[in-house]
Design a protein around this motif. Structure first.
Motif, short mmCIF file in Angstrom:
data_model
loop_
_atom_site.label_atom_id
_atom_site.label_comp_id
_atom_site.label_asym_id
_atom_site.label_seq_id
_atom_site.Cartn_x
_atom_site.Cartn_y
_atom_site.Cartn_z
N LEU A 196 0.87 -1.18 0.00
CA LEU A 196 0.00 0.00 0.00
C LEU A 196 0.90 1.22 0.00
O LEU A 196 1.76 1.36 0.86
N GLU A 197 0.72 2.08 -0.98
CA GLU A 197 1.57 3.26 -1.10
C GLU A 197 0.71 4.51 -0.99
O GLU A 197 -0.02 4.86 -1.92
N GLU A 198 0.84 5.19 0.15
CA GLU A 198 0.11 6.43 0.38
C GLU A 198 0.94 7.61 -0.14
O GLU A 198 2.17 7.60 -0.02
N SER A 214 -3.78 9.87 -1.78
CA SER A 214 -4.02 8.70 -2.62
C SER A 214 -3.40 7.48 -1.96
O SER A 214 -2.38 7.59 -1.26
N CYS A 215 -4.00 6.34 -2.22
CA CYS A 215 -3.46 5.08 -1.73
C CYS A 215 -3.55 4.07 -2.86
O CYS A 215 -4.64 3.63 -3.23
N TRP A 238 -9.27 4.85 5.81
CA TRP A 238 -8.13 5.72 6.09
C TRP A 238 -7.99 5.82 7.61
O TRP A 238 -8.99 5.90 8.34
N THR A 274 -7.15 2.12 -6.39
CA THR A 274 -6.70 3.27 -5.60
C THR A 274 -7.84 3.82 -4.77
O THR A 274 -9.00 3.85 -5.22
N TYR A 300 -2.64 6.75 6.83
CA TYR A 300 -2.48 5.43 6.26
C TYR A 300 -3.81 4.95 5.69
O TYR A 300 -4.87 5.31 6.19
N CYS A 301 -3.73 4.10 4.68
CA CYS A 301 -4.92 3.39 4.23
C CYS A 301 -4.73 1.91 4.52
O CYS A 301 -3.60 1.42 4.66
N ASN A 302 -5.84 1.19 4.62
CA ASN A 302 -5.80 -0.24 4.82
C ASN A 302 -7.21 -0.78 4.73
O ASN A 302 -8.19 -0.01 4.67
N THR A 343 1.64 8.76 4.74
CA THR A 343 2.01 10.05 4.18
C THR A 343 1.76 11.12 5.25
O THR A 343 0.71 11.14 5.90
#
Length: 118
Positions: free
Chosen positions: A4-6, A21-22, A36, A78, A95-97, A112
């Protein structure tokens, strides 16, 4: 392997906006309700918002309700978080997950940083 890339964080003045964005790999976001989360300095990570898996239902915690909007683009795998009317207390790493099924050993991305100056 899940990644996962924030992105999209930064320094903004109070009242400003940011769009996070994630982007996911190794995980099909459309299979999950996605959330989020944020972690402020010296505090535990907390849930902020969720977007349902199969509909456009969303839910927000009270501190961000009416100011943040979560959305998703399943074709791009995304998830987004539009943040408006930012306040200094929104300063945190975001963070997202997956919203559900997380445990103490669950994977988290790097997050981020969002910094809101007064």
């Amino acid at each position: 392997q899940v990644q996962l890339e924030e992105s999209g964080g930064g320094l903004v003045q109070a009242g400003g906006s940011l769009r996070l964005s994630c982007a996911a790999s190794g995980l099909t976001l459309s299979d999950y309700a996605m959330g989020w989360f944020r972690q402020a300095p010296g505090k535990e990570r907390e849930f902020v918002a969720v977007h349902s898996r199969s509909s456009n239902n969303t839910y927000y915690e009270d501190p961000v309700k009416g100011r943040f909007t979560i959305s998703r683009d399943n074709a791009k795998n995304t998830v987004y978080l539009q943040m408006n009317s930012l306040k200094p207390e929104d300063t945190a790493v975001y963070y997202c997950n997956r919203r559900y099924g997380l445990g103490p050993n669950s994977y988290w991305g790097q997050g981020t940083q969002v910094t809101v100056s007064s």
